[in-house]
Design a protein around this motif. Sequence first.
Motif, PDB file in Angstrom:
ATOM      1  N   GLY A   1     -76.222  57.319  60.918  1.00 53.62           N
ATOM      2  CA  GLY A   1     -76.325  57.356  62.376  1.00 53.62           C
ATOM      3  C   GLY A   1     -75.073  56.809  63.023  1.00 53.62           C
ATOM      4  O   GLY A   1     -74.371  55.985  62.458  1.00 53.62           O
ATOM      5  N   ARG A   2     -74.843  57.303  64.245  1.00 56.88           N
ATOM      6  CA  ARG A   2     -73.579  56.936  64.880  1.00 56.88           C
ATOM      7  C   ARG A   2     -73.576  55.562  65.505  1.00 56.88           C
ATOM      8  O   ARG A   2     -72.537  54.979  65.724  1.00 56.88           O
TER       9      ARG A   2
ATOM     10  N   THR B   1     -65.389  48.388  74.875  1.00 57.37           N
ATOM     11  CA  THR B   1     -65.505  49.779  75.283  1.00 57.37           C
ATOM     12  C   THR B   1     -64.390  50.252  76.222  1.00 57.37           C
ATOM     13  O   THR B   1     -64.134  51.438  76.340  1.00 57.37           O
TER      14      THR B   1
ATOM     15  N   LYS C   1     -63.310  56.188  73.298  1.00 56.84           N
ATOM     16  CA  LYS C   1     -63.487  57.605  72.938  1.00 56.84           C
ATOM     17  C   LYS C   1     -64.834  57.872  72.251  1.00 56.84           C
ATOM     18  O   LYS C   1     -65.259  59.008  72.175  1.00 56.84           O
TER      19      LYS C   1
ATOM     20  N   VAL D   1     -67.784  55.641  72.432  1.00 56.38           N
ATOM     21  CA  VAL D   1     -68.997  55.030  72.977  1.00 56.38           C
ATOM     22  C   VAL D   1     -69.479  55.865  74.150  1.00 56.38           C
ATOM     23  O   VAL D   1     -68.711  56.158  75.055  1.00 56.38           O
ATOM     24  N   ASP D   2     -70.715  56.284  74.103  1.00 62.53           N
ATOM     25  CA  ASP D   2     -71.267  56.973  75.268  1.00 62.53           C
ATOM     26  C   ASP D   2     -72.664  56.422  75.557  1.00 62.53           C
ATOM     27  O   ASP D   2     -73.142  55.532  74.863  1.00 62.53           O
ATOM     28  N   LYS D   3     -73.271  56.969  76.576  1.00 63.33           N
ATOM     29  CA  LYS D   3     -74.540  56.381  77.032  1.00 63.33           C
ATOM     30  C   LYS D   3     -75.651  56.505  76.012  1.00 63.33           C
ATOM     31  O   LYS D   3     -76.564  55.694  75.979  1.00 63.33           O
ATOM     32  N   ASN D   4     -75.581  57.537  75.179  1.00 61.84           N
ATOM     33  CA  ASN D   4     -76.624  57.663  74.152  1.00 61.84           C
ATOM     34  C   ASN D   4     -76.565  56.519  73.161  1.00 61.84           C
ATOM     35  O   ASN D   4     -77.592  56.077  72.646  1.00 61.84           O
ATOM     36  N   ARG D   5     -75.343  56.078  72.860  1.00 64.62           N
ATOM     37  CA  ARG D   5     -75.220  54.950  71.930  1.00 64.62           C
ATOM     38  C   ARG D   5     -75.823  53.692  72.568  1.00 64.62           C
ATOM     39  O   ARG D   5     -76.543  52.958  71.948  1.00 64.62           O
ATOM     40  N   LEU D   6     -75.500  53.493  73.862  1.00 65.04           N
ATOM     41  CA  LEU D   6     -76.039  52.321  74.567  1.00 65.04           C
ATOM     42  C   LEU D   6     -77.554  52.346  74.511  1.00 65.04           C
ATOM     43  O   LEU D   6     -78.213  51.346  74.236  1.00 65.04           O
TER      44      LEU D   6
ATOM     45  N   ARG E   1     -79.012  52.536  79.811  1.00 67.23           N
ATOM     46  CA  ARG E   1     -77.832  53.400  79.850  1.00 67.23           C
ATOM     47  C   ARG E   1     -76.745  52.845  80.754  1.00 67.23           C
ATOM     48  O   ARG E   1     -75.739  53.514  80.991  1.00 67.23           O
TER      49      ARG E   1
ATOM     50  N   LEU F   1     -74.143  49.898  80.947  1.00 66.52           N
ATOM     51  CA  LEU F   1     -73.582  48.882  80.065  1.00 66.52           C
ATOM     52  C   LEU F   1     -73.640  47.484  80.668  1.00 66.52           C
ATOM     53  O   LEU F   1     -73.997  46.519  80.009  1.00 66.52           O
TER      54      LEU F   1
END
Lengths: 413, 482
Positions: A73-74, A239, A246, A248-253, A324, A326
């Motif tokens: 998983g990312r 971030t 490059k 980190v996006d909201k899905n990761r959060l 979502r 940060l």
Amino acid sequence: MTTNENTGLNNLFNRMLTVGGIACIVGLIALVVLGFLNGFADVWRGYLTAYIFWWGLAMGCLAVLMIHHLSGGRWGFIMRRPLEAGAMVLVVMALAFVPIIVAVMTGNASLYEWLDAKKIAEDPLITYKVTTTGYLLPLNWTIRAVVVFALWIGLAYLLYSTSRAQDTAPDGNFTLANRMRTISGIGIPVYIVTMTMVGVDWYMSIDPHWFSAIYGVLFIVGQGLTTFACIIILLSMLTNHYPFSKVVDKNRLDEYGKLMLAFVVLWAYVNYGQYVIIWSGNIPEFTPWFVRRFAPGWQAITVILVLFHFALPFALLLSRLLKRNLRMLAAVAGLILLMRMLENFWIVAPEYTGIEFYGSSIVGMLVTYLAAFAFLGGLWCMGFAWFVRQQPVLPENDLRNDPRAMKGQVAHA
Amino acid sequence: MALSSEPLNRAGNIERKEPYIGPGETLDSINNKITDIVFTAPRDTPRGWFLGFGIAFLLLMVFLYAVTDLLIRGVGVWGINIPVAWAWDIINFVWWIGIGHAGTLISAILLLFAQDWRNSINRFAEAMTLFAVACAGLFPILHLGRPWFFYWLIPYPNTFGMWPQFRSALTWDVFAISTYALISLLFWLIGLVPDFAKMRDTTKNSMLKFIFGIASLGWRGSAKHWNRYEIAYILLAGLSTPLVVSVHSIISLDFAISVVPGWNPTIFPPYFVAGAVFAGFAMVLLLVIPIRHFYGLQNYITMKHIDNMCKIMLATGLVVVYGYIVELYIALYSGVEVELALIQNRVFGIHATSFWALIFFNGLAIQPLWFKSVRRNLPAIFIISISISIGMWLERFVIIVNSLSTDYLPSSWAPFYPTIYDVALYVGTLGLFFTLLFLFIRTLPMINIFEMQMLQHKTATGSSVVDSGVGEQAMEKLGDRH
């Protein structure tokens, strides 16, 4: 990756080193001064109590890293290098544990009741634990501590070095990724079993009359929660800098938020389970632990933990909007870290204030706890900042989890 | 996004993820394959089905006999005594409830985690949950002594001023289990609605068209319907998730709040939950392996599915083994007389065989699952799953009978021996369970048709080959905030 893009991160890690150094020195001075003012018994106790948090964070990094290797998983890809560095801080934490080993080997009874020769002779339970079974003999205790540190550092180093080798591995070679998976598969049971034993050895034995089967799990869950809260805070600092900006996006959060929520709930679940069973059973062997935590002074901390370690973060983290964002997520993580700090104090310190002949006061304990917290935290930050700079901040060749690889953009050779 | 979503490396090698659906399936083939099992004319029903159903129905008659005898003569027909006032009845209760947990975990938690592999097994596992809960719920009621007054456990206004004792674990069970049964049923039914519509539209038999038409609640598959369906389904998943943990935690508290030695380790709630999921997955595998063989469902329930279930089984099994070790370790560490005596009795006492059998069936037998070759070997998995089912039954025996037969007062110690009625009732519930199961696979689509079709679509277009999150949303960067 030009040097220019890297300065941001470099500055950040430099600042971490400086702040860590200052905290370390201030904490050390404060500990010595408090020792002369208040007696060194409190200093030892505060030190052992504060040790839970920072050693626990390093252990948590190791555990979360192993979970990532097993699950993929990312979310784990982004944080893999910081987690590896955090796990390697176990080396520093092992050094920081040496004073406690020295204290045990020299029979410093202000740390553990079972080091007191008089109690060994008079108290039947302590006689059983020290003399009859030899479980709490200082030498046996020390051997176990050395063995577990060797195991943990061994696991951390294996993952750290394999991960580094993966950076330069030939393309399409998944052997190293699979090797890390195997190490983690074996490592997780090792971690759980050793954590349970260490929980008993180092902390449960402070009150040698009390026992609870879930004690080790409380530590394991706590370490997971501390680690996810720290990851989120670290993410909020990283971030803005390349290359994290490059990947980190909201899905990761959202994922980190969910994982933190899961651990908040898990923490409440295991603690509440323990409470219901002990309090409703009302058996003299078990209840004193809660009686101490419901005593004046401690009661307030207990209530604060229920409200701010569980209820508030739980309610907030249910919101998808918050997870979502940060800044808001980091604020909740900050609250949780503060509560973790208080909870670690709550787990151990009441055992010391409850001792009849030389009990510490809550305030005395709290002050030394904070000083030791600063000292150990400083050490932790310095160790982390050093280790995290030894490798590229993102894994270079992790084709299973790298989002850039999935877009066919791995081109930084 | 038109880019390839498979993890490419620089040399151009591709590590392919094994798909959760076999090759060569189309939307139509999925629909036909699953609906055909239901639409087969009664005279064409496979012989094997009649054989299985017949055996199960015979056992159900054993159940009827055991219950009738119990109602006439009372709980004295069982082997229970004082101090062992609970035995097989509560063991079976916990065993059945535990089995249900895999279904809830598959349907709720795996849904929230967006795991595609739940799609082909969720319908089936949910049905298993419902039938297992039905079997479980009977035991505490039958143990009441006067089962016909079971409704006194429900808080309802009545003229004789009866009110349940809310400090009693029995009352907690009523709420835990009825909530569990209700939510599981709703979840299962809502998931069935789009499939009922599919059945309605596929069948040529006007009678079946009528029945499925009513069951499908007027489903026409409009965007609005799907939207509401998705919301309802995810909400129910959210409601079910705590149930996975809470039901078995409450059951562990049934024991833990009594101060019997061996019933109150603080590890009980999570340890019971892990044991439940463990036993549940073993049962799912025990059912799935023959069914996929006899009905030729290898394309839907692939070896990858079985591999995944084995991994969950291994993980939860290790947690359970951890529980055994911790119980022994903490008791030895405590040095408290009662705890030491408990360990002595458990490991060397009169019922020690059950403990060592437990270690064998639950602890040693699962270790081969560490190896992928075993996780892909159906006979081996089948044997291991049987072993786990036995082991988890023994675990409850060790906890309940061992602890009760040697309580605080040695003068009251007494061993427990089951009677034929204990056995008959247990075997009888197996009959009930399998009767319901055989009826289910014959009359309802046992695999979720539309979810499999969505999976087929995703697999064919390549979007499910990598982990979720490669869609447009994932590209929404933090930098976007202004």
